[in-house]
Design a protein around this motif. Structure first.
Motif, PDB file in Angstrom:
ATOM      1  N   GLN A   1      99.551 105.271  57.854  1.00  0.00           N
ATOM      2  CA  GLN A   1      98.378 105.364  58.723  1.00  0.00           C
ATOM      3  C   GLN A   1      98.775 105.022  60.149  1.00  0.00           C
ATOM      4  OE1 GLN A   1      94.832 103.554  57.441  1.00  0.00           O
ATOM      5  NE2 GLN A   1      94.736 104.947  55.715  1.00  0.00           N
ATOM      6  N   LEU A   2      98.382 105.903  61.067  1.00  0.00           N
ATOM      7  CA  LEU A   2      98.741 105.692  62.461  1.00  0.00           C
ATOM      8  C   LEU A   2      97.558 105.112  63.210  1.00  0.00           C
ATOM      9  CD1 LEU A   2     100.410 109.139  63.027  1.00  0.00           C
ATOM     10  CD2 LEU A   2     101.569 106.962  62.771  1.00  0.00           C
ATOM     11  N   ARG A   3      97.848 104.202  64.126  1.00  0.00           N
ATOM     12  CA  ARG A   3      96.766 103.693  64.960  1.00  0.00           C
ATOM     13  C   ARG A   3      97.255 103.523  66.392  1.00  0.00           C
ATOM     14  NH1 ARG A   3      94.840  98.655  62.783  1.00  0.00           N
ATOM     15  NH2 ARG A   3      94.619  99.807  60.856  1.00  0.00           N
ATOM     16  N   ALA A   4      96.518 104.094  67.329  1.00  0.00           N
ATOM     17  CA  ALA A   4      96.917 103.993  68.737  1.00  0.00           C
ATOM     18  C   ALA A   4      96.197 102.822  69.388  1.00  0.00           C
ATOM     19  CB  ALA A   4      96.564 105.277  69.469  1.00  0.00           C
ATOM     20  N   SER A   5      96.845 102.177  70.313  1.00  0.00           N
ATOM     21  CA  SER A   5      96.227 101.024  70.972  1.00  0.00           C
ATOM     22  C   SER A   5      96.512 101.016  72.461  1.00  0.00           C
ATOM     23  CB  SER A   5      96.773  99.743  70.357  1.00  0.00           C
ATOM     24  OG  SER A   5      96.178  99.527  69.113  1.00  0.00           O
TER      25      SER A   5
ATOM     26  N   PHE B   1     102.022 108.386  71.466  1.00  0.00           N
ATOM     27  CA  PHE B   1     102.833 108.650  70.278  1.00  0.00           C
ATOM     28  C   PHE B   1     102.403 109.930  69.585  1.00  0.00           C
ATOM     29  CE2 PHE B   1     103.442 108.484  65.719  1.00  0.00           C
ATOM     30  CZ  PHE B   1     104.766 108.140  65.592  1.00  0.00           C
ATOM     31  N   PHE B   2     103.376 110.800  69.343  1.00  0.00           N
ATOM     32  CA  PHE B   2     103.093 112.002  68.569  1.00  0.00           C
ATOM     33  C   PHE B   2     104.337 112.351  67.768  1.00  0.00           C
ATOM     34  CE2 PHE B   2      99.503 112.695  71.243  1.00  0.00           C
ATOM     35  CZ  PHE B   2      98.698 113.609  70.580  1.00  0.00           C
ATOM     36  N   LEU B   3     104.155 112.745  66.552  1.00  0.00           N
ATOM     37  CA  LEU B   3     105.266 113.321  65.795  1.00  0.00           C
ATOM     38  C   LEU B   3     104.671 114.462  64.976  1.00  0.00           C
ATOM     39  CD1 LEU B   3     107.438 110.349  64.489  1.00  0.00           C
ATOM     40  CD2 LEU B   3     108.137 112.125  66.079  1.00  0.00           C
TER      41      LEU B   3
ATOM     42  N   ILE C   1      97.842  93.547  63.645  1.00  0.00           N
ATOM     43  CA  ILE C   1      96.963  94.704  63.575  1.00  0.00           C
ATOM     44  C   ILE C   1      97.594  95.841  62.789  1.00  0.00           C
ATOM     45  CG2 ILE C   1      95.585  94.242  65.620  1.00  0.00           C
ATOM     46  CD1 ILE C   1      97.418  95.810  67.302  1.00  0.00           C
TER      47      ILE C   1
ATOM     48  N   LYS D   1      99.644 101.362  51.355  1.00  0.00           N
ATOM     49  CA  LYS D   1      99.388 101.830  52.705  1.00  0.00           C
ATOM     50  C   LYS D   1     100.304 101.095  53.666  1.00  0.00           C
ATOM     51  CE  LYS D   1      95.861 100.104  54.592  1.00  0.00           C
ATOM     52  NZ  LYS D   1      94.499  99.659  54.830  1.00  0.00           N
TER      53      LYS D   1
ATOM     54  N   VAL E   1     100.690 100.594  57.861  1.00  0.00           N
ATOM     55  CA  VAL E   1     100.005 100.907  59.121  1.00  0.00           C
ATOM     56  C   VAL E   1     100.981 100.809  60.286  1.00  0.00           C
ATOM     57  CG1 VAL E   1      98.139 100.268  60.675  1.00  0.00           C
ATOM     58  CG2 VAL E   1      97.835 100.018  58.210  1.00  0.00           C
TER      59      VAL E   1
ATOM     60  N   ASP F   1      99.334 105.133  73.023  1.00  0.00           N
ATOM     61  CA  ASP F   1      98.559 106.367  72.870  1.00  0.00           C
ATOM     62  C   ASP F   1      99.336 107.637  73.195  1.00  0.00           C
ATOM     63  OD1 ASP F   1      98.648 105.926  75.531  1.00  0.00           O
ATOM     64  OD2 ASP F   1      96.520 105.518  75.785  1.00  0.00           O
TER      65      ASP F   1
ATOM     66  N   LYS G   1     103.221 116.779  62.300  1.00  0.00           N
ATOM     67  CA  LYS G   1     102.539 116.387  61.063  1.00  0.00           C
ATOM     68  C   LYS G   1     103.429 116.539  59.844  1.00  0.00           C
ATOM     69  CE  LYS G   1      97.602 116.688  61.574  1.00  0.00           C
ATOM     70  NZ  LYS G   1      96.408 117.498  61.519  1.00  0.00           N
TER      71      LYS G   1
END
Lengths: 375, 552
Positions: free
Chosen positions: A89-93, A70-72, A111, A61, A63, A68, A74
């Motif tokens: 795995q994407l995580r927005a902060s 961020f978009f690409l 993180i 994995k 990360v 927030d 799919k």
């Protein structure tokens, strides 16, 4: 259907109990069926290993922590996972500021493996805190030119760039036979009184970039410039969406101020239907923003982190940036969408402030600016 | 039962909510505040105290208290007549109106901010119609209007749920003895309603005091509240000391408020006679309340109508183009996930958040409302009561950051769990669920439970026959609340959600944050869909009512 109840009257026990039971069962089954997130679990596309010859066979994995916005597409993420064998795995902060603050606070226990979205106004803060570890990559043309000054070991890899520029509504000025402003100085001209709206430096990233442009242009006299701006009835609102969508004449809400702080790409979105655009960016008022990606120090999956950084510079991602994040690719020779190529202009020499100086003075500038506008 | 055994039973019931709150609230918040107090390994309280002496801190605190107080008073004054008209009277369409009034509560602040500013701003209809005499844009009055708009639903539903279950006979008796309607209200109804009103008012106050987006949007940059200040200090300045100081100040203020509210809520005898008086047809004497409700509905509808009209006007004509576009990706692919898919994500999250909030809130409410036998037990209960309200009084940014710095190592590495988002939303909704259930449960006569027990009912059976019939309506009201909060929640979600699975508010935020006529129209359309979905769900929850519940 409703019958009033008297304490003495007893209703039929089974019916009530059954109704209650049915409702409870319905609620339960609702929660446990496909209506729930937990019930369904996640369905990331995991490709273990890879079926293609010569493709790197990474694994596990990785990360990616982002802001927030961020978009690409799919499909791009799926392709990356299939080709590299990693499970991304994407995580927005939060926004860029919140993201940087979190990275700095979590240096002991990162993180994620790799972060995207720290920009040139926050870059020094991250470098000082030793958030990022250098990665060795084959940088395509155009990347080096956008490196953060002072980042000697290459901890931050530039991915995209864009300019915050003052935009004007060309149709508004044409209709009134007025010359539109061109420079920062013009904005304080009484001819443009009450026509300019900008977003706050403390509450929005373009607002802060515009403040930096004025600091680059006027040095220590920037406070005097802002006093003149405010005296010229400039409106200062919270965020970009307030300024552009509510107060700007070409925004969604059709406001009544024809001058606004926005981006150099904005004119691509205000098409007039005849192949032209109704707005224009003032190229003498721009401040360049660059967004970086970097491997986090102490990442669990350094190889995966490096693969993600390389992927962000790949032709597919670079080409998708304008459409998905409204920014320009850093890699030279990347094709732009037709509207961008036809309708937008980019400044040759945007204003710039040294990153270390930003880091040193950010608080003082913002507080001083805050006092000025809240007077 | 002996006192120690009762205390043990209390602890057992409170165990799950306590554990959840401990891990997901106390730990992150203390972790974040600890960062501010400890500098390079040394405890530095002096620097934190210095922040509190800054003149700016005083100004920020004063503005927060002032605006929240005014907004709370207004919300109660506007909400009370509406609660009466919507919950005690029977007229066609009242359910729809009831559901509609909950809509503001779920709209993402960024959209409401834009709608409000279009309405009140310098180019808006209000300024035009009043010739510039009413210009609320960027004023404190504008902020208060926004706060009331968001929170009046809390008063209506919280008080309405209690009002519905009030026995109307004492009031009728007083009227028969010659009391005027005002006297009946003052001497009979008000004392019975007071706990619910104070409950709702304290929740509204906390919501106002920790409001974030709306203060920034409507107040421009002239005003900052404690909440916005903490956000700026944490994200822009990374000044953790000052942020910690303000967080502590916020906590202290909230605790003080809870103590006061607890005193005000206390009624001499909480055991009320409850009956399910059916709502009656309006009489002539109800006209003022109905008129007040109509006025409130109009006020709430204005900003929402602004959104609806905006979403249907395309190039000066009526059209559904923006709604059709929601299935696609937006102008130049603004959205990579169709809004329809985001709506499904939102709904699923909301289902999870709702059952979590109800489970936790239900347990808490039961614990808080059992009759205390000893002074120690009573004290434990009142401390617990305040404790479960605390999440309302803590800034979302402190909590969000705290999550990331404390829950990052096994066994508590929860940063990736899909449970995180619904759980965070459930925590946001928890105080509201508790405050909706407690006043009603507290009114159940303990003797009824004893009677059930003496007739051989086990504890569960006793709850099912005594408590459930009474708590059924408020439970539905609470479910509607929790669902609505989850659907509209943006603050915690933007910190925790996965970017590849955005919820609808996140999508709306993204659409409105980019230029382009289509993106803006789609943001409005998506907001209308979010609002409609909420109203429909709340309406559905209300239809679930059991036809008759009474003595078994």
């Amino acid at each position: 259907m409703r019958t009033p109840i008297h304490p003495t009257r007893t209703s039929h026990p089974t019916r009530t109990a059954r109704t209650t039971g049915t409702a409870a069962a319905a609620l339960l089954s609702l929660a446990l069926s496909g209506c729930s997130l937990i019930g369904t679990g996640d369905d990331p596309v995991t490709a273990s290993g890879s079926g293609q010859d010569g493709a790197p066979s990474g694994g596990g994995k990785v990360v990616l922590v982002t802001h927030d916005s961020f978009f690409l597409p799919k499909q791009l993420v799926k392709d990356f996972e299939e080709e590299s064998g990693y499970d991304l795995q994407l995580r927005a902060s939060g926004d860029a500021g919140a993201l940087t603050s979190q990275l700095v606070l979590n240096t002991d226990s990162p993180i994620g493996d790799v972060a995207f979205g720290v920009d040139n106004t926050f870059g020094s803060r991250a470098l000082d805190a030793d958030v990022f570890a250098p990665v060795e990559i084959d940088a395509p043309d155009g990347v080096e030119a956008h490196r953060l000054p002072g980042d000697d070991e290459g901890a931050l890899t530039p991915v995209d760039t864009g300019n915050v520029c003052v935009n004007v509504d060309t149709t508004w000025f044409d209709e009134r036979d007025l010359d539109a402003p061109e420079t920062l100085d013009d904005l304080t001209d009484p001819a443009y009184e009450g026509l300019f709206v900008t977003s706050g430096a403390t509450t929005s990233s373009p607002g802060f970039a515009f403040l930096l442009a004025t600091i680059a242009a006027y040095g220590d006299d920037w406070t005097g410039y802002w006093e003149d701006l405010l005296a010229n009835d400039t409106a200062v609102v919270k965020g970009w969406e307030d300024a552009y969508q509510v107060d700007f004449t070409q925004g969604g809400g059709k406001g009544d101020r024809p001058i606004v702080t926005s981006y150099d790409s904005s004119p691509a979105f205000t098409v007039d239907g005849d192949g032209g655009t109704t707005t224009r960016a003032l190229l003498d008022t721009c401040y360049e923003q660059v967004e970086y990606a970097g491997m986090l120090r102490g990442a669990d999956n350094p190889a995966g982190a490096q693969a993600v950084v390389e992927w962000l510079l790949s032709p597919e991602v670079q080409q998708a940036l304008p459409g998905s994040m409204y920014v320009y690719p850093v890699v030279e020779g990347t094709d732009l969408p037709a509207e961008w190529a036809d309708l937008t202009e980019r400044p040759d020499e945007p204003w710039a402030v040294d990153p270390d100086e930003i880091d040193e003075n950010r608080d003082a500038w913002l507080r001083e600016w805050g006092d000025l506008v809240s007077r | 039962m002996t006192a120690p055994r009762r205390l043990l039973g209390l602890a057992a019931l409170a165990g799950l909510p306590l554990a959840v709150l401990g891990v997901f609230f106390v730990l992150p918040v203390t972790g974040m505040i600890g960062r501010g107090f400890v500098v390079d390994g040394d405890l530095d309280v002096g620097a934190v105290l210095e922040v509190l002496t800054r003149p700016r801190t005083g100004r920020v605190l004063w503005f927060t208290v002032w605006s929240s107080t005014v907004a709370t008073v207004l919300a109660v004054l506007l909400g009370l007549p509406a609660a009466y008209a919507l919950h005690r009277l029977r007229w066609p369409g009242r359910r729809v109106v009831r559901a509609a009034l909950l809509v503001p509560f779920v709209l993402p602040t960024v959209v409401v901010g834009v709608a409000f500013r279009q309405l009140l701003g310098e180019s808006g209809p209000v300024v035009a119609l009043t010739g510039g005499r009413v210009d609320l844009d960027g004023t404190a009055a504008g902020i208060v209007a926004g706060l009331v708009f968001f929170n009046v639903a809390v008063v209506i539903r919280g008080v309405g749920a209690a009002w519905e279950g009030l026995d109307s006979r004492p009031g009728e008796a007083a009227a028969a003895l010659g009391a005027s309607p005002a006297q009946v209200f003052r001497t009979v109804t008000w004392p019975m309603l007071r706990p619910a009103v104070v409950s709702s008012a304290s929740v509204v106050f906390l919501f106002c005091a920790t409001a974030f987006g709306i203060v920034l949007t409507l107040g421009g940059l002239r005003y900052s509240s404690v909440e916005t200040e903490i956000y700026l200090l944490t994200t822009e300045y990374l000044d953790l000391q000052a942020a910690a100081a303000l967080s502590v100040l916020q906590l202290v203020a909230v605790v003080a408020l809870l103590v006061v509210a607890g005193r005000l809520r206390a009624v001499p005898d909480p055991t009320l006679a409850r009956s399910t008086t059916p709502p009656r047809r309006p009489r002539r004497s109800d006209v003022p309340q109905l008129a007040a409700t109509a006025l409130l509905l109009a006020l709430v509808a204005l900003p929402v109508l602004t959104l609806v009209v905006g979403s249907l006007r395309v190039d000066g004509a009526w059209s559904l183009a923006y709604y059709r576009a929601l299935g696609g990706a937006g102008e130049q692919q603004a959205l990579l996930v169709p809004a329809s898919e985001a709506l499904v994500t939102s709904l699923r999250t909301a289902v999870d958040a709702t059952w979590m909030a109800l489970l936790l809130g239900g347990l808490v409410a039961v614990v808080l409302t059992r009759r205390s036998r000893t002074r120690a037990e009573r004290r434990v209960r009142s401390v617990l009561d305040g404790f479960f309200m605390l999440p309302l009084g803590v800034s979302a940014v402190t909590l969000g950051f705290g999550f990331l710095i404390t829950l990052d190592s096994p066994p508590l590495d929860l940063r990736e769990s899909p449970v995180l988002v619904p759980l965070a939303q459930a925590l946001v909704a928890l105080p509201l669920v508790v405050r909706t259930l407690v006043p009603v449960l507290a009114g159940v006569d303990d003797r009824q439970r004893q009677a059930a027990a003496s007739l051989g009912a086990g504890p569960l059976r006793a709850v099912a026959t005594v408590d459930l019939p009474v708590v059924w309506r408020p439970l539905l009201a609470a479910a509607g609340f929790a669902f609505a909060i989850s659907l509209g929640e943006f603050g915690a979600t933007s910190f925790l959600a996965r970017p590849d699975r955005p919820t609808l508010p996140v999508v709306i935020f993204r659409l409105i944050g980019h230029p382009g006529e289509l993106n803006y129209g789609m943001a409005l359309a998506a907001s209308v869909i979010l609002a409609t979905t909420t109203a429909v769900v709340v309406l559905g929850v209300e239809r679930l009512r059991v036809p008759s519940l009474g003595a078994f």
